[in-house]
Design an enzyme around this catalytic site. Sequence first.
Site, mmCIF file in Angstrom:
data_model
loop_
_atom_site.group_PDB
_atom_site.id
_atom_site.type_symbol
_atom_site.label_atom_id
_atom_site.label_comp_id
_atom_site.label_asym_id
_atom_site.label_seq_id
_atom_site.Cartn_x
_atom_site.Cartn_y
_atom_site.Cartn_z
ATOM 1 N N HIS A 15 -5.925 -8.636 -2.135
ATOM 2 C CA HIS A 15 -6.150 -9.076 -0.584
ATOM 3 C C HIS A 15 -7.485 -9.791 -0.609
ATOM 4 C CE1 HIS A 15 -4.284 -4.866 -0.834
ATOM 5 N NE2 HIS A 15 -3.509 -5.351 0.229
ATOM 6 N N GLU A 42 -10.869 -8.008 -0.501
ATOM 7 C CA GLU A 42 -11.654 -7.672 -1.799
ATOM 8 C C GLU A 42 -12.593 -8.622 -2.287
ATOM 9 O OE1 GLU A 42 -8.524 -5.521 -4.492
ATOM 10 O OE2 GLU A 42 -7.329 -6.543 -2.973
ATOM 11 N N SER A 99 0.902 -1.193 0.079
ATOM 12 C CA SER A 99 -0.070 0.021 0.119
ATOM 13 C C SER A 99 1.042 1.458 0.142
ATOM 14 C CB SER A 99 -1.011 0.135 1.334
ATOM 15 O OG SER A 99 -1.963 -0.650 1.074
ATOM 16 N N ASN A 112 1.944 3.050 11.337
ATOM 17 C CA ASN A 112 1.245 3.460 12.283
ATOM 18 C C ASN A 112 1.244 2.469 13.506
ATOM 19 O OD1 ASN A 112 -0.645 2.179 9.861
ATOM 20 N ND2 ASN A 112 -1.387 1.590 12.092
ATOM 21 N N HIS A 146 -2.901 0.776 -4.897
ATOM 22 C CA HIS A 146 -2.448 -0.173 -5.667
ATOM 23 C C HIS A 146 -2.681 -0.029 -6.881
ATOM 24 C CE1 HIS A 146 -1.671 -2.965 -1.844
ATOM 25 N NE2 HIS A 146 -2.282 -2.001 -1.693
ATOM 26 N N MET A 184 -2.853 -7.080 6.568
ATOM 27 C CA MET A 184 -3.688 -8.047 5.783
ATOM 28 C C MET A 184 -3.305 -8.469 4.569
ATOM 29 S SD MET A 184 -6.771 -4.897 6.294
ATOM 30 C CE MET A 184 -6.952 -3.872 7.654
ATOM 31 N N SER A 185 -1.957 -8.879 4.320
ATOM 32 C CA SER A 185 -1.532 -9.538 3.255
ATOM 33 C C SER A 185 -0.235 -10.389 3.379
ATOM 34 C CB SER A 185 -1.137 -8.277 2.228
ATOM 35 O OG SER A 185 -0.084 -7.536 2.807
HETATM 36 C C1 R1P Z 1 -4.722 -1.070 5.339
HETATM 37 O O1 R1P Z 1 -4.653 0.187 5.470
HETATM 38 C C2 R1P Z 1 -4.210 -1.726 4.134
HETATM 39 O O2 R1P Z 1 -2.637 -1.423 4.189
HETATM 40 C C3 R1P Z 1 -2.195 -2.657 3.902
HETATM 41 C C4 R1P Z 1 -3.030 -3.656 4.549
HETATM 42 O O3 R1P Z 1 -2.646 -4.970 4.611
HETATM 43 C C5 R1P Z 1 -4.347 -3.304 4.275
HETATM 44 O O4 R1P Z 1 -4.484 -3.611 2.944
HETATM 45 O O5 R1P Z 1 -1.818 -3.134 2.728
HETATM 46 P P1 R1P Z 1 -0.586 -3.900 2.117
HETATM 47 O O6 R1P Z 1 -0.494 -4.966 3.288
HETATM 48 O O7 R1P Z 1 -1.267 -4.310 0.914
HETATM 49 O O8 R1P Z 1 0.602 -2.981 2.015
#
Ligand code: R1P
Length: 262
Positions: free
Chosen positions: A78, A81, A25, A222, A56, A198-199
């Site tokens: 993700h 989605e 992200s 954060n 993304h 979340m990934s």
């Molecule tokens: C939350 O703000 C999003 O940012 C992060 C989290 O997993 C969620 O999708 O994204 P990436 O893990 O894709 O960087």
Amino acid sequence: MSEAFSAFAAQVRQHSPQLAVILGSGMGTLAADWPVLAQLRYVEIPGMVATTVVGHAGMLTLNAVAGVPVLLFQGRFHFYEGHPPQQVERPVRLIAELGVPHLLATNAAGGIAMTLGPGSLMAIRDHLWWKSPADAVQFQSPRPSVYSPRLIGLLHEVAASLELRLHQGVYCAVTGPSYETSAEIRAMRSWGADAVGMSTAHEMETAAKLGIEPAAISLITNAAAGMTGESLDHHEVLHEAARQATNIGRIIAGLATRLAAT
Ligand code: R1P
């Protein structure tokens, strides 16, 4: 198969990159820092669909990073989605099809460990799932960490050469899209999680299954939601990730040049 995809794949095979990177992200903008050798929209790739999450872009580029070819995925899929595991892992399967042997996944994550404030970088040494993925191998045990100790070592070498502090820790993968409650964060900390997002976990397990050497870095944007009592939204995550992405870019360049030299 589209002509655009065939032409892109031919370019990749010709340059034979040693490293693919999935940019998390807000980090996709890094791709603009390096000359583009070839590019393709995700929707032009067999089995890929448009990305839906802000930050993304859904572009795949082959860049010359510090003079070395690197495959850069600007965005990921993700579970929250609504995608099945096959879609979430599609970029990793493509990396295998294109014959790229190493994968670095990056993500924006919330810090749980007190030492991981905004701006910290954490090499993931293992992950835990808040909920097992739908396609986890049934009754598989033991499940050793899939993160390559060799690549983690290289990442530490690169970080040290750049005088950057690189932490190491455990990433807790949640399905999302909701951020965590205070109770969940307390539970995750007691389980040994240092950061949450979340990934990444499913991508890494897929890479290991396919014989790709995987590593991952979390950029802590954060304190994990639920820790501070303050509200958090995705735009703040994106803002922080974009602000702090430079160091991820320097690490990608360092890793790419080391892998190209081996
Ligand atoms: C939350 O703000 C999003 O940012 C992060 C989290 O997993 C969620 O999708 O994204 P990436 O893990 O894709 O960087």
